[in-house]
Design an enzyme around this catalytic site. Structure first.
Site, mmCIF file in Angstrom:
data_model
loop_
_atom_site.group_PDB
_atom_site.id
_atom_site.type_symbol
_atom_site.label_atom_id
_atom_site.label_comp_id
_atom_site.label_asym_id
_atom_site.label_seq_id
_atom_site.Cartn_x
_atom_site.Cartn_y
_atom_site.Cartn_z
ATOM 1 N N TYR A 98 6.170 6.415 4.925
ATOM 2 C CA TYR A 98 5.508 5.359 4.211
ATOM 3 C C TYR A 98 4.723 6.114 2.971
ATOM 4 C CZ TYR A 98 4.356 0.845 3.308
ATOM 5 O OH TYR A 98 4.291 -0.259 2.704
ATOM 6 N N LYS A 125 -6.193 -0.010 6.961
ATOM 7 C CA LYS A 125 -4.871 0.124 7.825
ATOM 8 C C LYS A 125 -4.793 1.668 8.050
ATOM 9 C CE LYS A 125 -0.391 0.860 6.552
ATOM 10 N NZ LYS A 125 0.984 0.676 5.719
ATOM 11 N N GLU A 163 -2.179 0.268 13.926
ATOM 12 C CA GLU A 163 -0.719 0.508 13.715
ATOM 13 C C GLU A 163 -0.107 1.736 14.648
ATOM 14 O OE1 GLU A 163 0.554 0.057 9.691
ATOM 15 O OE2 GLU A 163 2.697 0.189 10.123
ATOM 16 N N LYS A 165 -0.925 -4.142 14.201
ATOM 17 C CA LYS A 165 0.388 -4.118 13.553
ATOM 18 C C LYS A 165 1.539 -3.517 14.214
ATOM 19 C CE LYS A 165 2.047 -3.047 8.855
ATOM 20 N NZ LYS A 165 1.694 -3.175 7.545
ATOM 21 N N SER A 207 2.901 -8.532 8.397
ATOM 22 C CA SER A 207 2.395 -7.672 7.411
ATOM 23 C C SER A 207 3.480 -6.885 7.157
ATOM 24 C CB SER A 207 1.137 -6.762 8.321
ATOM 25 O OG SER A 207 0.667 -5.879 7.370
ATOM 26 N N GLU A 262 3.287 2.740 14.822
ATOM 27 C CA GLU A 262 4.509 2.365 14.431
ATOM 28 C C GLU A 262 5.647 2.993 15.307
ATOM 29 O OE1 GLU A 262 5.941 2.045 10.275
ATOM 30 O OE2 GLU A 262 8.162 1.727 11.048
ATOM 31 N N ASP A 279 0.830 -1.094 -0.130
ATOM 32 C CA ASP A 279 0.037 -0.034 -0.082
ATOM 33 C C ASP A 279 0.830 1.154 -0.024
ATOM 34 O OD1 ASP A 279 0.704 -0.950 2.798
ATOM 35 O OD2 ASP A 279 -0.389 0.660 3.552
#
Ligand code: 13P
Length: 388
Positions: free
Chosen positions: A388, A175, A215, A257, A326, A217, A63
């Protein structure tokens, strides 16, 4: 046994069953007062989450935004056009046999609505293989005012309408990636905003039939040790679950995630897979309720090999949740390098994807040995300040 006694026992069992049923009803009625709203999609969300969290399978994160995909394509000398992005994603979603190891694929909005060169929607290519189509729904990170380089994640405005559209197009999970930056603090305000945003998104996604991947991160950036990561990850997940509960998110219908708990990328220290697994599982066991069906790790700049070995170490003893992957970079690095934008290399690139997917499938089952890996699998992919 005399018939009268048998009948008495039979009647006794029926009475006991009725009493048990009545007790269950009164318990559930009592509990019902605690539940603000039973969602229309609850059963479907639970089924979707459990399909994705199925034994020996994990998620292919494909993605990347158009900008990030452009960086990937640039690294192999391919121009960042819509058709080149489509050709690359076609290679991924049409890989024969992928569904044996991959249960879900996360797409960028552009990809969700694209089709193969033969005109087959990508969503159908995935579904044919038993892979659940997913969609990145956040709108990316922007700098947080009055902070030391921290960020916050945009995308709540109009999210319900977008989720409803994505569901119509065939997406069944979503997500939202927010980040926590240890080098910048993290401050309470950034951490709370990250957790609150994730919870608001999760509630909206569920309300529209999409299983939310949660998520936050924790970036690898920094010189900190593994204990610092453990402390920050523990704070982050505590806040995230507090807000998820506040928003009445159905825990059985989410997936997490997380980043693995490791020392900072600039610490000069590398921990063994056993140590990474010990720290990561300690943190997750303390913070994540067993109602959550699956933990699907991101690779975060670790090499293909490292991320697979770490996942394997986490599956050496039973966990309360499905513990899987993932990955984006750690599934796609060798694939991209093999492809080079050349049609003649598609078969070899698809074989590389199957190789990585199978290795991680074995790691999900705790059966990966690391035998026969190529040198490129050991290349780190960490980039400072990665977006990202
Ligand atoms: P990496 O595996 O490259 O960290 O990406 C996973 C992902 O989807 C981040 O949101």
């Amino acid at each position: 046994m005399a018939p009268a006694i048998a009948n008495k026992n039979f009647m006794g069992k029926r009475v006991a069953a009725r009493q048990a049923r009545a007790a269950r009803v009164s318990v559930s009625r009592r509990n019902a007062r605690l539940v603000c709203k039973a969602g229309a999609y609850d059963e479907e969300l639970i089924a979707t989450a459990n399909t994705i969290a199925s034994a020996g399978r994990g998620i292919l994160a494909m993605d990347e935004s158009n900008g990030t995909c452009g960086i990937r394509l640039d690294s192999i000398g391919v121009e960042n056009t819509e058709d080149n992005r489509r050709a690359y994603r076609q290679l991924l979603v049409t890989t024969p046999g992928l569904g044996e190891y991959i249960s879900g694929a996360i797409m960028f909005e552009e990809t969700l609505f694209q089709s193969s060169s033969e005109g087959k929607p990508f969503v159908d290519c995935l579904k044919e293989q038993g892979i659940v189509p997913g969609i990145k729904v956040d709108k990316g990170l922007v700098p947080m005012a009055n902070s030391n380089g921290e960020s916050w994640c945009q995308g709540l405005d109009g999210l319900a309408e977008r989720c409803a559209e994505y569901y119509k197009q065939g997406a069944r999970f979503a997500k939202w990636r927010s980040v926590v930056n240890i080098t910048a603090g993290p401050t309470d305000k950034a951490l709370n905003d990250c957790a609150y945003g994730l919870a608001r998104y999760a509630a909206i996604a569920q309300d529209n039939g999409l299983v939310p991947i949660v998520e936050p991160e924790i970036l690898l950036d920094g010189e900190h040790d593994i204990d610092t990561t453990l402390e920050v990850a523990s704070r982050t997940w505590a806040q995230t679950f507090k807000y998820l509960a506040d928003q009445d998110v159905l825990f059985e219908g989410i997936l997490l995630k997380p980043s693995m708990v490791t020392p900072g990328a600039d610490s000069g220290t590398k921990c063994s897979p056993e140590t990474v697994a010990e720290y990561t599982l300690k943190m997750l066991n303390r913070r994540v309720p067993p109602a959550v069906p699956g933990i699907m790790f991101l690779s975060g700049g670790q090499s293909e090999l490292e991320s697979t070995l770490n996942l394997n170490a986490m599956n050496q003893t039973p966990n309360p949740w499905h513990v899987s992957f993932s990955y984006a970079r750690a599934l796609q690095n060798t694939v991209l390098k093999t492809w080079q934008g050349d049609e003649a290399n598609v078969d070899a690139a698809q074989a590389a994807l199957i190789g990585r997917a199978k290795a991680n499938s074995l790691a999900q089952l705790g059966k990966y040995t690391g035998d026969g890996e190529s040198a490129s699998a050991g290349e780190g992919m960490y980039e400072k300040g990665y977006t990202y």
